[in-house]
Enzyme design. Sequence first.
Site, PDB file in Angstrom:
ATOM      1  N   ILE A 106      13.984 -47.516 -81.938  1.00  0.00           N
ATOM      2  CA  ILE A 106      12.792 -47.997 -81.229  1.00  0.00           C
ATOM      3  C   ILE A 106      13.087 -49.374 -80.661  1.00  0.00           C
ATOM      4  O   ILE A 106      13.632 -50.248 -81.354  1.00  0.00           O
ATOM      5  CB  ILE A 106      11.593 -48.098 -82.192  1.00  0.00           C
ATOM      6  CG1 ILE A 106      11.412 -46.776 -82.935  1.00  0.00           C
ATOM      7  CG2 ILE A 106      10.325 -48.467 -81.439  1.00  0.00           C
ATOM      8  CD1 ILE A 106      10.494 -46.878 -84.108  1.00  0.00           C
ATOM      9  N   CYS A 107      12.684 -49.550 -79.428  1.00  0.00           N
ATOM     10  CA  CYS A 107      12.813 -50.862 -78.817  1.00  0.00           C
ATOM     11  C   CYS A 107      11.440 -51.524 -78.880  1.00  0.00           C
ATOM     12  O   CYS A 107      10.582 -51.280 -78.031  1.00  0.00           O
ATOM     13  CB  CYS A 107      13.280 -50.696 -77.378  1.00  0.00           C
ATOM     14  SG  CYS A 107      13.410 -52.240 -76.488  1.00  0.00           S
ATOM     15  N   ALA A 108      11.209 -52.312 -79.898  1.00  0.00           N
ATOM     16  CA  ALA A 108       9.902 -52.963 -80.050  1.00  0.00           C
ATOM     17  C   ALA A 108      10.124 -54.399 -80.462  1.00  0.00           C
ATOM     18  O   ALA A 108      10.932 -54.681 -81.348  1.00  0.00           O
ATOM     19  CB  ALA A 108       9.060 -52.238 -81.103  1.00  0.00           C
TER      20      ALA A 108
END
Lengths: 153, 493
Positions: free
Chosen positions: A92-94
């Site tokens: 996840i790119c968060a």
Amino acid sequence: MTSISSRRLAKELMEIKNEGCPVGINLVQADDFSTWLFTIEVMGESLYQNEKFTLQFRFDQQYPISSPAVQFVVTEGRQAPVHPHVYSNGHICASILGNEWSPVLSVIAVCVTLQSMLASCKEKHRPVDNDRYVKHAPENPKKTRFHYDDDTV
Amino acid sequence: MSEYVPTIDDIRLKMCYICREEESFDEPSDPPRAWTHPCKCTLIAHEACLLSWIETAQAKPSGRDALKCPQCATQYEIVHSGGQFGFLQRSAWRMLTDVNIIVGYLGKMFLIMVPSTILSVVGAGTYWMLAKYGAYSIREFFGKEVYDAFLTDDLSKWPWSAYINLPLIPVFLVASRFKTRFSFLPIVSALLEWPNLYDRGLQSPANIEWNTITVFPPSPYTVGFILLPLVRFLYNKALKRVTKWVLGARIPTVDVEDENALMVVRLRGAAENGEPPDNDNADANEPGADQAANQPRLEEPVAEHNPADQTITIYASPLGRKLAGALLVPMIARHMGNILFHLARKQGVLARYLRYILAIGPRSAPNRSWWDANSLSPSSYASRKVEPGSSLSFGVGHYRWNLDKSGSTILGSDVPWKDVLRALWGGSKAWAEFDPIWWRNTLGFGIFVVAKDALNLLRLWLVKRERETRRIKNRDFAGVDITGLDLIERPMD
């Protein structure tokens, strides 16, 4: 002498057990203080209606000073949600998992944030560089240097 | 009435937002831990927890210089003991931290550089070794003359393509022993070398007319491109036939279960699969690529494994033999070429025919080994008489068939193909002026291969004979205690 991470995680676990999880989030497994599993669903009208995803949290000795390693589980037939910030291997790119992590956040807070990230998605598609990333991705998503540029999704 | 401003010590139940530990007002912890309220919202924390968080956050390169509260974004103010730091101390601290980071990067670079340096040294050494072997093989195979003309021992005189082609020679030699599909690789080298060759031809000092360019002996290009595949193909076919006839087996096999075995010959079996014994038919292109042609044929694997077949298992180290065999090709070729040369220089009818075949002229010299390069000069061999009226005219440095007489009638008059063919077959001018050592080396090596295969077949055949006629010697029961034996009644005669 228990480490700061185990004490904090024990507290979080107790809180979950006492007060329960928010709607759409369920604790699947929390046997130890290293890996926890949750399922999340997006409630109401959304692109991900009726889809259930499994989220995996991995903690190290420095939690909550260091952020947990969070990813969607893609083994045993489970799929990662199709989202512009979610790669097909579950990473996840968060920002809250990276440079905006702070100890004031908690496991539940991360789940809720991800849930709202999914809910606010306008279009279901994979990230642009999905194939390239997945080919060379490290096992631990914390090792990736994500570039947080898109705030609209 | 004074304003009552509560401080952190007035909170009844404090909870650190980092470790989530609680401390009640009336039960202070023992030993007492310092609390801090650094911002404008209600978040509080242990001072130790917050300092630890700040330390970790500042170590990350993700723009963490601004330390603020996650909830209200108030900047934290860091106070060092002894009041505010002076500007000097602050900048010194900053500079030293930066230096530390740089040194850290340097350390990482060093760690990468050392193994890569080692690898590059190893690579360079290997490359040099391969190139030297390539030069050696050229010298062996083509003779000293050609070697001096094209390469010389002096590294500075090598053309650029030599640096590519020479190391490839041992690679191709070994590779061609394994699979047929590698056999096309030397063509790459050959093509690379062609323009080079043409230039040399133009510079060639000998006065050679284009009309009289040799057809025979064929240039290395011809040999390599045309003759080599053809001969190899035909030879392998013939070898198959002969093997089958001699041994009653189609092809010797490799038994998959027996790791030590080089070859397992299954006799009178249904079918076999595997690799034939070392089968070389060496040939040479121009200085770019030597190649030992080999054709291990892999037949279709057979489904059934007939246990009643007799097998001859031969143990050897297949890889070592392949490698050594491949690399020894130039040397073997040279020796065989020398043998042929010496045979050809004798008197007698056979010797004369041999000379024709090998195109040996007064300028020919035996191919000396690499280390006594300076011993014999070609001129000492120039004493042979030339028979008059021979169809081959032996001039100095010219080995010609006069194509003007015979060539044009064969090919038709004024066909431009003539020149093309001449170029392909006879090679450029560059080749014509040299003693065709490569030709007799090739022939010699071919003879060697045939002889080797013949001997191998002989050996296998002998083994087969021995197996077939094996008997176990019979003894009578003399000296054995026969009381236990149940004997039949022998009629007394």
